[in-house]
Write a protein that holds these residues in place. Sequence first.
Motif, short mmCIF file in Angstrom:
data_model
loop_
_atom_site.label_atom_id
_atom_site.label_comp_id
_atom_site.label_asym_id
_atom_site.label_seq_id
_atom_site.Cartn_x
_atom_site.Cartn_y
_atom_site.Cartn_z
N GLY A 198 0.81 -1.21 0.00
CA GLY A 198 0.00 0.00 0.00
C GLY A 198 0.85 1.26 0.00
N LEU A 199 1.91 1.27 0.80
CA LEU A 199 2.78 2.44 0.87
C LEU A 199 3.58 2.64 -0.41
N ILE A 200 3.99 1.53 -1.04
CA ILE A 200 4.68 1.63 -2.33
C ILE A 200 3.75 2.27 -3.36
N LEU A 201 2.51 1.81 -3.41
CA LEU A 201 1.53 2.37 -4.34
C LEU A 201 1.28 3.84 -4.06
N LEU A 202 1.21 4.20 -2.79
CA LEU A 202 0.99 5.60 -2.41
C LEU A 202 2.16 6.48 -2.83
N GLU A 203 3.38 6.01 -2.55
CA GLU A 203 4.56 6.80 -2.92
C GLU A 203 4.70 6.89 -4.43
N LEU A 204 4.42 5.79 -5.12
CA LEU A 204 4.48 5.76 -6.58
C LEU A 204 3.52 6.77 -7.17
N THR A 205 2.29 6.77 -6.70
CA THR A 205 1.26 7.70 -7.19
C THR A 205 1.66 9.14 -6.92
N TYR A 206 2.12 9.39 -5.71
CA TYR A 206 2.52 10.75 -5.33
C TYR A 206 3.68 11.24 -6.20
N SER A 207 4.66 10.37 -6.44
CA SER A 207 5.83 10.79 -7.22
C SER A 207 5.47 11.09 -8.67
N LYS A 208 4.54 10.34 -9.23
CA LYS A 208 4.17 10.54 -10.63
C LYS A 208 3.27 11.76 -10.83
N THR A 209 2.71 12.26 -9.75
CA THR A 209 1.82 13.41 -9.86
C THR A 209 2.44 14.70 -9.34
N HIS A 210 3.73 14.64 -8.96
CA HIS A 210 4.43 15.82 -8.49
C HIS A 210 5.75 15.97 -9.25
N ASP A 211 6.00 17.15 -9.73
CA ASP A 211 7.12 17.39 -10.64
C ASP A 211 8.49 17.13 -10.03
N ASP A 212 8.62 17.31 -8.71
CA ASP A 212 9.96 17.24 -8.12
C ASP A 212 10.54 15.82 -8.09
N HIS A 213 9.69 14.78 -8.17
CA HIS A 213 10.20 13.41 -8.13
C HIS A 213 9.52 12.51 -9.16
N LYS A 214 9.29 13.02 -10.34
CA LYS A 214 8.61 12.20 -11.36
C LYS A 214 9.42 10.97 -11.76
N ASN A 215 10.74 11.04 -11.62
CA ASN A 215 11.61 9.93 -12.01
C ASN A 215 12.02 9.06 -10.83
N LEU A 216 11.30 9.21 -9.72
CA LEU A 216 11.64 8.43 -8.53
C LEU A 216 11.50 6.93 -8.79
N TYR A 217 10.52 6.57 -9.59
CA TYR A 217 10.28 5.16 -9.93
C TYR A 217 10.51 4.93 -11.41
N ASP A 218 11.19 3.85 -11.71
CA ASP A 218 11.33 3.36 -13.08
C ASP A 218 10.54 2.05 -13.15
N TRP A 219 9.66 1.94 -14.15
CA TRP A 219 8.74 0.80 -14.18
C TRP A 219 9.46 -0.55 -14.25
N LYS A 220 10.48 -0.65 -15.10
CA LYS A 220 11.21 -1.91 -15.21
C LYS A 220 11.96 -2.23 -13.92
N ASP A 221 12.52 -1.20 -13.33
CA ASP A 221 13.26 -1.38 -12.08
C ASP A 221 12.30 -1.81 -10.97
N LEU A 222 11.15 -1.18 -10.91
CA LEU A 222 10.15 -1.54 -9.89
C LEU A 222 9.67 -2.97 -10.09
N SER A 223 9.47 -3.35 -11.33
CA SER A 223 9.04 -4.70 -11.63
C SER A 223 10.06 -5.73 -11.14
N ALA A 224 11.34 -5.44 -11.38
CA ALA A 224 12.40 -6.34 -10.92
C ALA A 224 12.42 -6.41 -9.40
#
Length: 309
Positions: free
Chosen positions: A16-42
Amino acid sequence: MDFTNPLVYGVPCFLGLILLELTYSKTHDDHKNLYDWKDLSASLTMGVGSALLAPLIKTISAIVIFNYVYEIFNPEINGVRTNIMGWESFGYAWYVWLICQVLDDFTYYWFHRQNHMVRALWAAHIVHHSSDNFNLGTAVRNGWFTILYKPLFYMWLPALGFPPAMVVVCLGIEALWQFQLHSVYIPKMGIIEKVFNTHTMHQVHHAKNVEYMDKNHGGFLNIFDKIFGTWKELDENIKVEYGVTHAPNSYNPWVILTHEYKDIWNDTKRSKNWYHKFMYIFGPPGWSHDGSTQTVKQMQKALKEGKTV
């Protein structure tokens, strides 16, 4: 007395917290690249694999190893559990829990530090450091092989007389604290930083900047890093680069899990000297018989002397 490992309840919270942080990062300009989809998948793949393997191996370690050690060192004498050193084995008083948790943290410090000092152990632990990203997804990017030897570091606690169930719960509490440290959103925390291992300290631990490498091995306390000379505060003027110097350069979970073992095998073939072979396996990461690669201490010494690393 039976207790439930806190991680049983922690896993749903992790997701739940990963999903929350992921959503927050993708909707805020300062950390849009915090998550990489392939990296997260691994990371999630390795986390799921670890979660599937852990119950079997940890059950064996907790029930068989911890209980066996506890029974050997704390036999019943006239109906009372008594340590072979003469004291009565510990119960479940609140202060015993507190002592066990602190000793668990002390053990975690040395377990974690040795994972960075001994290359054979680093080969298992490098998985956790192999991502170039620092986020809650990275927190579940755990190697599958550390579970095989981690219980060996903790056997001394049931040997002293701490109930095995208590040790397992303290291990779970430690893991919960470690998970939430993997966030860039929590700033320095003032007076809390005097005692506890915090998010900015763990950013230092995950950095591949030479001055930050092999620092801040603590669990929830930072006192052992300060006592044993491995504590380092985050310098906000230094841009943190996450990951490892010899990265797997792959999103394939099996490559991430095994690449350092392959490198060790190749390095042992570089010399016919058996001492060299031993050091490539059990020496510090980066050790080489011909100076072609450097250990962290060598790189930090060179940096201090103003030499090119």
